[in-house]
Design an enzyme around this catalytic site. Sequence first.
Site, PDB file in Angstrom:
ATOM      1  CB  CYS A  18      -7.478   4.026  -9.973  1.00 49.30           C
ATOM      2  SG  CYS A  18      -6.804   4.040 -11.632  1.00 49.30           S
ATOM      3  N   GLY A  66      -9.097  -7.627   3.317  1.00 50.20           N
ATOM      4  CA  GLY A  66      -7.641  -7.735   3.382  1.00 50.20           C
ATOM      5  C   GLY A  66      -7.009  -6.397   3.695  1.00 50.20           C
ATOM      6  CG  LEU A  75     -18.350  -8.248  -1.488  1.00 46.85           C
ATOM      7  CD1 LEU A  75     -19.590  -9.118  -1.303  1.00 46.85           C
ATOM      8  CD2 LEU A  75     -18.431  -7.039  -0.564  1.00 46.85           C
ATOM      9  CE  LYS A  87     -11.405   5.695 -13.916  1.00 48.68           C
ATOM     10  NZ  LYS A  87     -10.287   5.627 -14.787  1.00 48.68           N
ATOM     11  N   GLY A 121      -4.852  -0.022  -3.025  1.00 49.07           N
ATOM     12  CA  GLY A 121      -3.768   0.924  -3.308  1.00 49.07           C
ATOM     13  C   GLY A 121      -3.844   1.211  -4.788  1.00 49.07           C
ATOM     14  CE  LYS A 172      -4.390   9.586 -10.445  1.00 48.25           C
ATOM     15  NZ  LYS A 172      -5.087  10.423 -11.412  1.00 48.25           N
ATOM     16  CE  LYS A 218      -4.606  -4.947 -10.398  1.00 52.60           C
ATOM     17  NZ  LYS A 218      -5.950  -4.803 -10.892  1.00 52.60           N
ATOM     18  CB  VAL A 265      -4.644   4.796 -19.775  1.00 48.81           C
ATOM     19  CG1 VAL A 265      -5.778   5.128 -20.725  1.00 48.81           C
ATOM     20  CG2 VAL A 265      -5.186   4.477 -18.388  1.00 48.81           C
TER      21      VAL A 265
HETATM   22  C1  UDX Z   1      -9.229   0.196 -10.709  1.00 47.42           C
HETATM   23  C2  UDX Z   1     -10.575  -0.111 -11.392  1.00 47.42           C
HETATM   24  O1  UDX Z   1     -10.875  -1.500 -11.242  1.00 47.42           O
HETATM   25  C3  UDX Z   1     -10.518   0.279 -12.849  1.00 47.42           C
HETATM   26  O2  UDX Z   1     -11.797   0.090 -13.450  1.00 47.42           O
HETATM   27  C4  UDX Z   1     -10.108   1.741 -12.981  1.00 47.42           C
HETATM   28  O3  UDX Z   1      -9.964   2.118 -14.330  1.00 47.42           O
HETATM   29  C5  UDX Z   1      -8.812   1.993 -12.239  1.00 47.42           C
HETATM   30  O4  UDX Z   1      -8.909   1.562 -10.888  1.00 47.42           O
HETATM   31  P1  UDX Z   1      -6.899  -1.056 -10.476  1.00 47.42           P
HETATM   32  O5  UDX Z   1      -6.496   0.019  -9.525  1.00 47.42           O
HETATM   33  O6  UDX Z   1      -5.928  -1.461 -11.540  1.00 47.42           O
HETATM   34  O7  UDX Z   1      -8.243  -0.653 -11.247  1.00 47.42           O
HETATM   35  O8  UDX Z   1      -7.188  -2.375  -9.643  1.00 47.42           O
HETATM   36  P2  UDX Z   1      -8.415  -3.204  -9.012  1.00 47.42           P
HETATM   37  O9  UDX Z   1      -8.337  -4.587  -9.522  1.00 47.42           O
HETATM   38  O10 UDX Z   1      -9.691  -2.527  -9.138  1.00 47.42           O
HETATM   39  O11 UDX Z   1      -7.942  -3.285  -7.493  1.00 47.42           O
HETATM   40  C6  UDX Z   1      -7.647  -2.124  -6.749  1.00 47.42           C
HETATM   41  C7  UDX Z   1      -7.214  -2.460  -5.355  1.00 47.42           C
HETATM   42  O12 UDX Z   1      -8.281  -3.018  -4.606  1.00 47.42           O
HETATM   43  C8  UDX Z   1      -6.064  -3.453  -5.246  1.00 47.42           C
HETATM   44  O13 UDX Z   1      -5.148  -2.937  -4.292  1.00 47.42           O
HETATM   45  C9  UDX Z   1      -6.708  -4.718  -4.751  1.00 47.42           C
HETATM   46  O14 UDX Z   1      -5.832  -5.492  -3.968  1.00 47.42           O
HETATM   47  C10 UDX Z   1      -7.848  -4.181  -3.920  1.00 47.42           C
HETATM   48  N1  UDX Z   1      -9.002  -5.105  -3.782  1.00 47.42           N
HETATM   49  C11 UDX Z   1      -9.738  -5.428  -4.895  1.00 47.42           C
HETATM   50  C12 UDX Z   1      -9.345  -5.601  -2.536  1.00 47.42           C
HETATM   51  O15 UDX Z   1      -8.687  -5.314  -1.529  1.00 47.42           O
HETATM   52  N2  UDX Z   1     -10.447  -6.415  -2.443  1.00 47.42           N
HETATM   53  C13 UDX Z   1     -11.210  -6.738  -3.516  1.00 47.42           C
HETATM   54  O16 UDX Z   1     -12.195  -7.473  -3.330  1.00 47.42           O
HETATM   55  C14 UDX Z   1     -10.844  -6.244  -4.783  1.00 47.42           C
END
Ligand code: UDX
Length: 454
Positions: free
Chosen positions: A281, A274, A271, A225, A278, A284, A341, A11
Site C-alpha cells: 500500500c 526503524g 511513531l 484512501k 513496505g 504504491k 511486517k 481485500v
Molecule cells: C496499510 C494501512 O494501515 C491500511 O489502512 C491500508 O488499507 C493499507 O496500507 P499495511 O500496509 O498492511 O496497511 O500495514 P501497516 O500496519 O499500516 O504498516 C505498513 C508499514 O509501515 C510496515 O512496513 C510497518 O513495518 C511500517 N511501520 C508501521 C513502521 O515502520 N512504523 C510504524 O510505527 C508503523
Amino acid sequence: MKIAIIGTGYVGLTTAVVLSYLNHDVAGVDKDESKLTLLHEGKSPIHEPGIQNLLDEVWHTIRFTPSVAEVVPEAELILIAVGTPPKKSGEADTRHVEQAAREVAQVCLPDRHYTLVVKSTVPIGTNQRVVEVVEDVFAARGIRGNVSVASNPEFLQEGLALQGAFYPDRIVVGANSDEAIDTLRRLYQPILEQTFDPPSEFPRPSAYHLPPLMTTDPNSAEMIKYAANTFLALKISFINEIAGLCEEVDADVIEVARGIGLDARIGHQFLRAGLGWGGSCYPKDTAALLGVAAQSGYKMPITEAARTVNFRQRERIVEKLRAVLHTLEGKIIGILGLAFKPNTDDIREAPSLDIIRELLAEGATVRAHDPIATANARRALPDNNRLSFTEDIYELSYDTDALVLVTEWEPYHKLELRRLAKQMKTPILIDGRNVYSPEEARAAGFHYIGVGRT
Ligand code: UDX
C-alpha cells in the site's frame, strides 16, 4: 443480501469471509486457477491470522467461481476488489477494475437494480470512469440497465485484517445515489450496530465504539484512501527523519516518540522508528498520489520527501554495516525477517529485498530467515550461491559477521542473545526495528546498533 466479490486477494477474500460470517450470501469470483483450486479445497491462498478458521466456519455457505456470469445476475451488490498495480509512471493501473466493471455490465439483467461497489484503491475519478464503462456496455447491449456505482475504500491492515474488518474505525462510502448508500448501509448494518456474535478469535474490544458510516461524493472517497495512507506513511517517515538526527546528537528516538505521542493531537501510533514502510500500500499509494498530482501539474513535496526518507532507511542500515565491518566483501550477514511486517507472508516492497540485493552486490554472503515468508522471498530474489535460507536462527548465526533484524516477528523478541553472540564470528547486531534494548543486547555480548538510539 446476495453479494458477488470480484477478486479474492487480501481485500477480496477478507471481505468475503467476514460478510459471509455476517450471514450474507457471498460468492467470490477469481480467474486465477491456482487460487481457485485452493479455495475449492477450503484452503486460504493468503496467510492472514484467523482467516483459515473463519473460512472453515463459513465453508458451507460461501462459494468461489471463475465465472462472473454465474453469480452476478442474481446478486444485489457486486464488490470489485481486484488489483491496481503500479504503472511505470507510478500511477495505479485501473485496467482490471474497468475490465471487471465491463464483465459485470455484460451479464446484468435489464429489469433488476444492482449496486456496483469499487473497493480497490483507485485514482481519483475512477468511479466516474466505471459509470461510463457500464453505460457503454449497456448501450452496446441495447438495454437500459439499472446500476448505481459507489466507492467504498478499504483500510485493511495486513496481519490485522479480520480485526479491522469486524471492528473498523469508520466505513467510508462515496456515492451519488441514495439507493447505493442504503444498500451499503444494509450490508454493513451488523458492523455499524455490532449486532453479530464475535468469532472466538476476535472478541469485541472493550473500549470499542460503534463506527460511523461516513457518506460523501465518490471523488472524495477515493481521495480519502490515498490521503489516509499517505498521512500514515509520512508520520512514519517523520519519526525516521528524527531518528537519524537523534543518532547525530545522542538522543533516543524511542524517548522522543513517547514524549511527542503523549500530545493527544499527535498520538502514539505509527511513531515506531526503524526500517520504514513496505508492503502493497504505502509505496504504491504514495507513488500513485504523486502520479495523480503530476497529471494536474501540482507539486507534493511532503509526499515526495516521505518516500525519500523511507527508502533512505534501507541504505542507512547497509551504511551502518559497512561502517562497522569496514567492508562487506566476503562477510557473512544473517538477515532476520523477510516479510514487510510481522504476521504476513507478504514480501512486496519489503526492506529485506533491497538490503539483501545490496549486500550481495557488495560481495557479502547472506543467510536469511523468516517464519513464513521464505518461499515468497526466494521467488523474488535472484539465484545466487551466496544467498541461502534457513529455518534455524541459531544455525544461521553460526560464524556470521553480523545479524540484521529487519522484521519485528514475535519469535525474534525472545531470542537467546547470549547464545547467538557466542557463536558469531563478530557479535554485531543491527536492530532495524528497535526490538531490543541496547543495554540488554550489550549485556549479552553484542555490539548493538539500533535506529535513532545511542
Ligand atoms: C496499510 C494501512 O494501515 C491500511 O489502512 C491500508 O488499507 C493499507 O496500507 P499495511 O500496509 O498492511 O496497511 O500495514 P501497516 O500496519 O499500516 O504498516 C505498513 C508499514 O509501515 C510496515 O512496513 C510497518 O513495518 C511500517 N511501520 C508501521 C513502521 O515502520 N512504523 C510504524 O510505527 C508503523
